[in-house]
Motif scaffolding. Sequence first.
Motif, PDB file in Angstrom:
ATOM      1  N   LEU A 239     -23.994  25.826  -0.633  1.00  0.00           N
ATOM      2  CA  LEU A 239     -24.112  26.982  -1.530  1.00  0.00           C
ATOM      3  C   LEU A 239     -23.274  26.816  -2.787  1.00  0.00           C
ATOM      4  O   LEU A 239     -23.682  27.229  -3.871  1.00  0.00           O
ATOM      5  CB  LEU A 239     -23.631  28.242  -0.801  1.00  0.00           C
ATOM      6  CG  LEU A 239     -24.660  29.209  -0.282  1.00  0.00           C
ATOM      7  CD1 LEU A 239     -23.990  30.455   0.221  1.00  0.00           C
ATOM      8  CD2 LEU A 239     -25.683  29.550  -1.340  1.00  0.00           C
TER       9      LEU A 239
ATOM     10  N   ALA B 129     -28.875  31.198   1.211  1.00  0.00           N
ATOM     11  CA  ALA B 129     -28.460  32.566   0.858  1.00  0.00           C
ATOM     12  C   ALA B 129     -29.292  33.567   1.644  1.00  0.00           C
ATOM     13  O   ALA B 129     -28.777  34.580   2.136  1.00  0.00           O
ATOM     14  CB  ALA B 129     -28.597  32.785  -0.643  1.00  0.00           C
TER      15      ALA B 129
ATOM     16  N   LEU C 271     -27.684  36.192   4.259  1.00  0.00           N
ATOM     17  CA  LEU C 271     -27.784  37.611   3.935  1.00  0.00           C
ATOM     18  C   LEU C 271     -28.803  38.343   4.793  1.00  0.00           C
ATOM     19  O   LEU C 271     -29.096  39.508   4.561  1.00  0.00           O
ATOM     20  CB  LEU C 271     -28.119  37.778   2.456  1.00  0.00           C
ATOM     21  CG  LEU C 271     -27.039  37.264   1.496  1.00  0.00           C
ATOM     22  CD1 LEU C 271     -27.458  37.455   0.065  1.00  0.00           C
ATOM     23  CD2 LEU C 271     -25.721  37.978   1.760  1.00  0.00           C
TER      24      LEU C 271
ATOM     25  N   PHE D  33     -27.246  41.115   6.168  1.00  0.00           N
ATOM     26  CA  PHE D  33     -26.497  41.867   5.160  1.00  0.00           C
ATOM     27  C   PHE D  33     -27.068  43.269   4.957  1.00  0.00           C
ATOM     28  O   PHE D  33     -26.337  44.261   4.938  1.00  0.00           O
ATOM     29  CB  PHE D  33     -26.534  41.077   3.846  1.00  0.00           C
ATOM     30  CG  PHE D  33     -25.569  41.551   2.816  1.00  0.00           C
ATOM     31  CD1 PHE D  33     -24.284  41.038   2.768  1.00  0.00           C
ATOM     32  CD2 PHE D  33     -25.941  42.492   1.874  1.00  0.00           C
ATOM     33  CE1 PHE D  33     -23.390  41.467   1.811  1.00  0.00           C
ATOM     34  CE2 PHE D  33     -25.056  42.935   0.916  1.00  0.00           C
ATOM     35  CZ  PHE D  33     -23.773  42.420   0.883  1.00  0.00           C
TER      36      PHE D  33
ATOM     37  N   GLU E 230     -20.664  46.691  -0.551  1.00  0.00           N
ATOM     38  CA  GLU E 230     -20.871  45.235  -0.630  1.00  0.00           C
ATOM     39  C   GLU E 230     -19.574  44.458  -0.428  1.00  0.00           C
ATOM     40  O   GLU E 230     -19.533  43.469   0.316  1.00  0.00           O
ATOM     41  CB  GLU E 230     -21.498  44.848  -1.981  1.00  0.00           C
ATOM     42  CG  GLU E 230     -22.966  45.229  -2.097  1.00  0.00           C
ATOM     43  CD  GLU E 230     -23.164  46.501  -2.895  1.00  0.00           C
ATOM     44  OE1 GLU E 230     -22.153  47.181  -3.196  1.00  0.00           O
ATOM     45  OE2 GLU E 230     -24.325  46.818  -3.216  1.00  0.00           O
TER      46      GLU E 230
ATOM     47  N   ALA F 194     -18.097  41.655   2.320  1.00  0.00           N
ATOM     48  CA  ALA F 194     -17.458  40.400   1.902  1.00  0.00           C
ATOM     49  C   ALA F 194     -16.098  40.229   2.572  1.00  0.00           C
ATOM     50  O   ALA F 194     -15.707  39.116   2.926  1.00  0.00           O
ATOM     51  CB  ALA F 194     -17.310  40.362   0.383  1.00  0.00           C
TER      52      ALA F 194
ATOM     53  N   LEU G 295     -17.090  36.244  -1.884  1.00  0.00           N
ATOM     54  CA  LEU G 295     -17.944  36.877  -2.893  1.00  0.00           C
ATOM     55  C   LEU G 295     -18.379  35.888  -3.968  1.00  0.00           C
ATOM     56  O   LEU G 295     -19.529  35.889  -4.411  1.00  0.00           O
ATOM     57  CB  LEU G 295     -17.195  38.037  -3.551  1.00  0.00           C
ATOM     58  CG  LEU G 295     -17.999  38.833  -4.573  1.00  0.00           C
ATOM     59  CD1 LEU G 295     -19.041  39.688  -3.886  1.00  0.00           C
ATOM     60  CD2 LEU G 295     -17.086  39.681  -5.441  1.00  0.00           C
TER      61      LEU G 295
ATOM     62  N   SER H 171     -18.562  32.628  -3.634  1.00  0.00           N
ATOM     63  CA  SER H 171     -18.862  31.317  -3.073  1.00  0.00           C
ATOM     64  C   SER H 171     -20.030  30.650  -3.784  1.00  0.00           C
ATOM     65  O   SER H 171     -20.169  29.439  -3.744  1.00  0.00           O
ATOM     66  CB  SER H 171     -19.113  31.411  -1.572  1.00  0.00           C
ATOM     67  OG  SER H 171     -20.238  32.214  -1.314  1.00  0.00           O
ATOM     68  N   SER H 172     -20.859  31.429  -4.439  1.00  0.00           N
ATOM     69  CA  SER H 172     -21.866  30.857  -5.336  1.00  0.00           C
ATOM     70  C   SER H 172     -22.459  31.971  -6.180  1.00  0.00           C
ATOM     71  O   SER H 172     -22.453  33.143  -5.778  1.00  0.00           O
ATOM     72  CB  SER H 172     -22.959  30.144  -4.567  1.00  0.00           C
ATOM     73  OG  SER H 172     -23.998  31.037  -4.250  1.00  0.00           O
ATOM     74  N   GLU H 173     -22.968  31.606  -7.335  1.00  0.00           N
ATOM     75  CA  GLU H 173     -23.551  32.611  -8.215  1.00  0.00           C
ATOM     76  C   GLU H 173     -24.785  33.234  -7.580  1.00  0.00           C
ATOM     77  O   GLU H 173     -24.979  34.458  -7.628  1.00  0.00           O
ATOM     78  CB  GLU H 173     -23.897  31.971  -9.562  1.00  0.00           C
ATOM     79  CG  GLU H 173     -22.670  31.441 -10.295  1.00  0.00           C
ATOM     80  CD  GLU H 173     -23.004  30.914 -11.678  1.00  0.00           C
ATOM     81  OE1 GLU H 173     -22.677  31.599 -12.662  1.00  0.00           O
ATOM     82  OE2 GLU H 173     -23.600  29.821 -11.759  1.00  0.00           O
ATOM     83  N   VAL H 174     -25.596  32.393  -6.962  1.00  0.00           N
ATOM     84  CA  VAL H 174     -26.810  32.877  -6.298  1.00  0.00           C
ATOM     85  C   VAL H 174     -26.461  33.923  -5.242  1.00  0.00           C
ATOM     86  O   VAL H 174     -26.995  35.035  -5.223  1.00  0.00           O
ATOM     87  CB  VAL H 174     -27.566  31.709  -5.623  1.00  0.00           C
ATOM     88  CG1 VAL H 174     -28.767  32.217  -4.858  1.00  0.00           C
ATOM     89  CG2 VAL H 174     -27.986  30.673  -6.658  1.00  0.00           C
ATOM     90  N   MET H 175     -25.514  33.527  -4.387  1.00  0.00           N
ATOM     91  CA  MET H 175     -25.074  34.398  -3.289  1.00  0.00           C
ATOM     92  C   MET H 175     -24.547  35.722  -3.828  1.00  0.00           C
ATOM     93  O   MET H 175     -24.904  36.800  -3.331  1.00  0.00           O
ATOM     94  CB  MET H 175     -23.966  33.656  -2.539  1.00  0.00           C
ATOM     95  CG  MET H 175     -23.467  34.351  -1.319  1.00  0.00           C
ATOM     96  SD  MET H 175     -24.591  34.169   0.066  1.00  0.00           S
ATOM     97  CE  MET H 175     -23.571  34.899   1.362  1.00  0.00           C
TER      98      MET H 175
ATOM     99  N   LYS I   3     -27.248  37.977  -5.127  1.00  0.00           N
ATOM    100  CA  LYS I   3     -28.038  38.567  -4.040  1.00  0.00           C
ATOM    101  C   LYS I   3     -27.253  39.667  -3.325  1.00  0.00           C
ATOM    102  O   LYS I   3     -27.792  40.718  -3.002  1.00  0.00           O
ATOM    103  CB  LYS I   3     -28.458  37.485  -3.045  1.00  0.00           C
ATOM    104  CG  LYS I   3     -29.491  36.517  -3.608  1.00  0.00           C
ATOM    105  CD  LYS I   3     -30.344  35.888  -2.510  1.00  0.00           C
ATOM    106  CE  LYS I   3     -31.378  34.953  -3.120  1.00  0.00           C
ATOM    107  NZ  LYS I   3     -32.424  34.525  -2.188  1.00  0.00           N
ATOM    108  N   MET I   4     -25.981  39.413  -3.094  1.00  0.00           N
ATOM    109  CA  MET I   4     -25.166  40.411  -2.402  1.00  0.00           C
ATOM    110  C   MET I   4     -25.073  41.700  -3.206  1.00  0.00           C
ATOM    111  O   MET I   4     -25.156  42.795  -2.662  1.00  0.00           O
ATOM    112  CB  MET I   4     -23.744  39.870  -2.162  1.00  0.00           C
ATOM    113  CG  MET I   4     -23.624  38.966  -0.957  1.00  0.00           C
ATOM    114  SD  MET I   4     -21.924  38.386  -0.726  1.00  0.00           S
ATOM    115  CE  MET I   4     -21.111  39.866  -0.163  1.00  0.00           C
ATOM    116  N   LEU I   5     -24.876  41.530  -4.503  1.00  0.00           N
ATOM    117  CA  LEU I   5     -24.661  42.705  -5.346  1.00  0.00           C
ATOM    118  C   LEU I   5     -25.962  43.230  -5.942  1.00  0.00           C
ATOM    119  O   LEU I   5     -25.952  44.179  -6.735  1.00  0.00           O
ATOM    120  CB  LEU I   5     -23.670  42.373  -6.456  1.00  0.00           C
ATOM    121  CG  LEU I   5     -22.309  41.846  -5.995  1.00  0.00           C
ATOM    122  CD1 LEU I   5     -21.431  41.513  -7.185  1.00  0.00           C
ATOM    123  CD2 LEU I   5     -21.607  42.852  -5.087  1.00  0.00           C
TER     124      LEU I   5
END
Lengths: 204, 204
Positions: free
Chosen positions: A105, A118, A122, A125, A147, A151, B160, B162-166, B169-171
């Motif tokens: 990742l 991801a 997730l 999630f 969120e 985390a 949070l 750990s990667s831009e993609v992640m 998606k989380m946010l």
Amino acid sequence: MDKRQTILAATMKLFGQKGFEGTSVREIAAEAEVNPAMISYYFGSKEKLFENLVEQRAAFLKGVFAEVVKNPTLSHIEKLYIMIDSYVDRIFLSPQFHHLLHRELSMERRPQMKDAIAEILLRNFVSVKKMIQDGIESGEFKKVDTELTIASIVGTISYLLSSEVMCRKMLQKNKDFNPYQSRKLKERVGEYLKELMRSHLLIK
Amino acid sequence: MDKRQTILAATMKLFGQKGFEGTSVREIAAEAEVNPAMISYYFGSKEKLFENLVEQRAAFLKGVFAEVVKNPTLSHIEKLYIMIDSYVDRIFLSPQFHHLLHRELSMERRPQMKDAIAEILLRNFVSVKKMIQDGIESGEFKKVDTELTIASIVGTISYLLSSEVMCRKMLQKNKDFNPYQSRKLKERVGEYLKELMRSHLLIK
DNA sequence: ACCCTAATTAAACGTTTGTTTAATTTCAAA
DNA sequence: TTTGAAATTAAACAAACGTTTAATTAGGGT
């Protein structure tokens, strides 16, 4: 025995230890005690082998959270306890796979693989998020940053187990302490996180 | 301009993006616009180059926590606020270097490098731990699990980002949202962690 | 016993890897 | 202007890489 599975097991071990680019096809073949050509034969390529590995493991970690959320006999904090235990179990069960996913990742190679990972991470999630929001709406929980709360749960476990060396140094344990296999540590993390979430979420 | 620094900057960028084994010496040379042989000339080897990079960056992240701990005009929770802000700043400043360190930590190659990295990451660990323990003894803080509390602080940020993609998606952010450069997100994480620590540590 | 497909092998493929070599350029001190 | 060490280069190095090839073995169905 199934040779495909033998290869996948060897791949899991070595990718977990040395990463994708740090592991050669020949090393995998040696670990699995098969001819290097068998890997192309069964999986097509090293990259496809990786995809197969992630796919197989991901199926193993199917989300069971959706059911928990619906269960009407549990309070919201009790539901969260179940989820915390589930996360702890999961990461302690195969920390190397967890590392492998996060390593991938954090890198800018194979973007499609990153998306897939991801997705896997997730998968639950949404369920957790919904559950916390339900808890807020019902008045059981404080109005927290949903969120980031998630985390914190996953991040705490993840960071603590980011490596055996790191974990030993953080907890000031001696060299023969094996964090990944310590049931005591697992329970300690679970209890800590539940206490953390109680004070973070519950209205006094 | 200093060619050594140019090479180190290119190395930082590429190792951060693709990892140590995923980056070739020729790629680094191309990025730095120098002849590949210059890397051996200046640094000796790819591995020594890595060590130089870590050394340089580590010096940059010198620990300033020791002074904060001693400051008698601050309450313990105020000291913790400073530390939280410091961690957030640090990781947001160069998330790729952060990833690089953790990637290396999670792998079983170059064990001496792992020790060095763990040393760097835990440099401030002792100060934070002492501070929390002081807070407990003074009666300001609850009797919490000190080590895991620190893991929560750093782990939350780390996970949070750990990667831009992640993160997107989380946010649930759209594609043009850049987590690493969002001042808003940085502040949000800081505020969240302070609130988390207040409810976790302070006696009501 | 035969056949056919799947499984397995050793060897070789062409690239790419990190590093070294040997020749050349640069440029300040003498 | 000459000199000499440092900087820079293109080319070559052996080794390792992922993958393919072509030949051989294995084993159940007919």
